[in-house]
Design a protein around this motif. Structure first.
Motif, short mmCIF file in Angstrom:
data_model
loop_
_atom_site.label_atom_id
_atom_site.label_comp_id
_atom_site.label_asym_id
_atom_site.label_seq_id
_atom_site.Cartn_x
_atom_site.Cartn_y
_atom_site.Cartn_z
N ILE A 62 -17.43 -14.14 -8.95
CA ILE A 62 -17.30 -12.71 -8.61
C ILE A 62 -16.59 -12.57 -7.27
CG2 ILE A 62 -18.57 -10.62 -7.96
CD1 ILE A 62 -20.69 -11.42 -10.04
N MET A 63 -17.00 -13.39 -6.29
CA MET A 63 -16.41 -13.29 -4.95
C MET A 63 -14.93 -13.64 -4.98
SD MET A 63 -17.53 -15.07 -1.37
CE MET A 63 -18.90 -13.96 -1.10
N LYS A 64 -14.60 -14.72 -5.67
CA LYS A 64 -13.20 -15.15 -5.73
C LYS A 64 -12.35 -14.08 -6.41
CE LYS A 64 -11.89 -17.84 -8.83
NZ LYS A 64 -11.46 -18.56 -9.91
N ASN A 65 -12.83 -13.53 -7.53
CA ASN A 65 -12.08 -12.51 -8.25
C ASN A 65 -11.95 -11.22 -7.45
OD1 ASN A 65 -11.70 -14.25 -10.39
ND2 ASN A 65 -13.41 -13.44 -11.57
N THR A 66 -12.99 -10.87 -6.71
CA THR A 66 -12.95 -9.68 -5.85
C THR A 66 -11.92 -9.87 -4.74
OG1 THR A 66 -15.28 -9.22 -6.30
CG2 THR A 66 -14.32 -8.17 -4.36
N PHE A 67 -11.91 -11.05 -4.15
CA PHE A 67 -10.94 -11.35 -3.10
C PHE A 67 -9.51 -11.24 -3.64
CE2 PHE A 67 -8.14 -14.44 -1.03
CZ PHE A 67 -8.13 -13.93 0.25
N ILE A 68 -9.26 -11.83 -4.80
CA ILE A 68 -7.92 -11.80 -5.39
C ILE A 68 -7.51 -10.36 -5.71
CG2 ILE A 68 -6.59 -12.45 -7.44
CD1 ILE A 68 -8.19 -15.12 -7.39
N THR A 69 -8.42 -9.59 -6.29
CA THR A 69 -8.13 -8.20 -6.62
C THR A 69 -7.81 -7.38 -5.36
OG1 THR A 69 -9.58 -8.33 -8.55
CG2 THR A 69 -9.04 -6.11 -7.73
N ASN A 70 -8.61 -7.57 -4.32
CA ASN A 70 -8.38 -6.84 -3.07
C ASN A 70 -7.04 -7.24 -2.45
OD1 ASN A 70 -10.81 -5.53 -3.31
ND2 ASN A 70 -11.89 -6.87 -1.90
N TYR A 71 -6.71 -8.51 -2.51
CA TYR A 71 -5.45 -8.99 -1.96
C TYR A 71 -4.26 -8.39 -2.73
CZ TYR A 71 -1.69 -12.09 -0.50
OH TYR A 71 -0.51 -12.58 -0.03
N GLN A 72 -4.35 -8.39 -4.05
CA GLN A 72 -3.27 -7.82 -4.87
C GLN A 72 -3.13 -6.32 -4.60
OE1 GLN A 72 -4.60 -9.10 -8.71
NE2 GLN A 72 -3.36 -10.96 -8.66
N ARG A 73 -4.24 -5.65 -4.43
CA ARG A 73 -4.21 -4.21 -4.15
C ARG A 73 -3.53 -3.95 -2.80
NH1 ARG A 73 -9.76 -2.66 -4.54
NH2 ARG A 73 -9.43 -2.81 -6.78
N MET A 74 -3.83 -4.80 -1.82
CA MET A 74 -3.23 -4.66 -0.50
C MET A 74 -1.71 -4.87 -0.58
SD MET A 74 -3.95 -6.89 2.94
CE MET A 74 -3.18 -8.34 2.24
N ILE A 75 -1.27 -5.85 -1.36
CA ILE A 75 0.16 -6.11 -1.52
C ILE A 75 0.85 -4.94 -2.23
CG2 ILE A 75 1.85 -7.60 -2.68
CD1 ILE A 75 0.58 -8.81 -0.18
N ARG A 76 0.21 -4.42 -3.27
CA ARG A 76 0.80 -3.29 -4.01
C ARG A 76 0.92 -2.05 -3.13
NH1 ARG A 76 -2.22 -5.05 -8.51
NH2 ARG A 76 -3.88 -3.63 -7.94
N ARG A 77 -0.01 -1.87 -2.21
CA ARG A 77 0.03 -0.71 -1.33
C ARG A 77 1.28 -0.74 -0.46
NH1 ARG A 77 -5.08 -1.06 1.58
NH2 ARG A 77 -6.23 -1.31 -0.31
N GLY A 78 1.77 -1.92 -0.15
CA GLY A 78 2.96 -2.05 0.69
C GLY A 78 4.25 -1.95 -0.09
N THR A 79 4.19 -1.67 -1.38
CA THR A 79 5.38 -1.59 -2.21
C THR A 79 5.52 -0.19 -2.77
OG1 THR A 79 5.09 -3.89 -2.84
CG2 THR A 79 6.54 -2.58 -4.22
N PHE A 80 6.74 0.35 -2.76
CA PHE A 80 6.96 1.65 -3.37
C PHE A 80 8.16 1.56 -4.31
CE2 PHE A 80 10.76 3.19 -1.24
CZ PHE A 80 10.83 2.38 -0.13
N VAL A 81 8.27 2.53 -5.16
CA VAL A 81 9.35 2.56 -6.14
C VAL A 81 10.49 3.40 -5.58
CG1 VAL A 81 10.02 3.21 -8.48
CG2 VAL A 81 7.72 2.32 -8.04
#
Length: 170
Positions: A62-81
């Motif tokens: 759960i912790m590893k998956n939560t970390f990965i999800t949060n990291y991906q969310r943070m990266i997506r926030r820095g990207t726009f179309v």
């Protein structure tokens, strides 16, 4: 497992989760947030935990998956179309265009410093730079592995001193 037993087990396991959270995040505050998110997710999904299985492994997952999800969310926030005609996805982080001239001068200084090295040091250093492992270099040059490590260390030290001279001239 009752809610009370599950809660007690979670509390008991939380001490062993802390180092893993710190290893993932490398920041105490982020590690505490990750711990809290993990405990909350585990508690809300306690019905999915099968009694008699490894609770610690389940929590680590759960912790590893939560970390990965949060990291991906943070990266997506820095990207726009980009909605222009080209429709490119652009990372909206700091855009920086540099003049390559400084890099060319620095590379020239590095190559000059390497050229000045004695072959005794240059050969193992360049082999290591090109990806050879210490034991491979030792085998090809027919010298002990300790000698290889020492020569690479000395080459780095000489290069560092030489490049500091270039740096201080400018």
């Amino acid at each position: 497992m009752t809610t009370l037993e599950f809660s007690y087990s979670l509390h008991k396991m939380s001490k062993s989760l802390k180092p893993f959270a710190l290893k993932l995040t490398r920041d105490m505050d982020d590690a505490n947030d990750l711990m809290q998110d993990t405990i909350v997710k585990a508690f809300t999904n306690k019905d999915k935990f099968t009694d008699g299985t490894n609770l610690k492994a389940w929590l680590y997952t759960i912790m590893k998956n939560t970390f990965i999800t949060n990291y991906q969310r943070m990266i997506r926030r820095g990207t726009f179309v980009d909605t222009t005609d080209n429709l490119h996805y652009i990372n909206s982080g700091d855009s920086l265009i540099e003049n390559g001239a400084y890099g060319d001068f620095a590379m020239e200084d590095i190559q000059n410093a390497i050229a000045k090295l004695d072959d005794v040091y240059k050969t193992p250093f360049m082999m290591h730079f090109r990806g050879f492992k210490y034991h491979e270099i030792a085998g090809k040059l027919a010298i002990p592995i300790g000698t290889v490590k020492n020569r690479i260390h000395i080459a780095r030290k000489i290069l560092k001193e030489e490049l500091n001279v270039y740096k201080n001239k400018n």
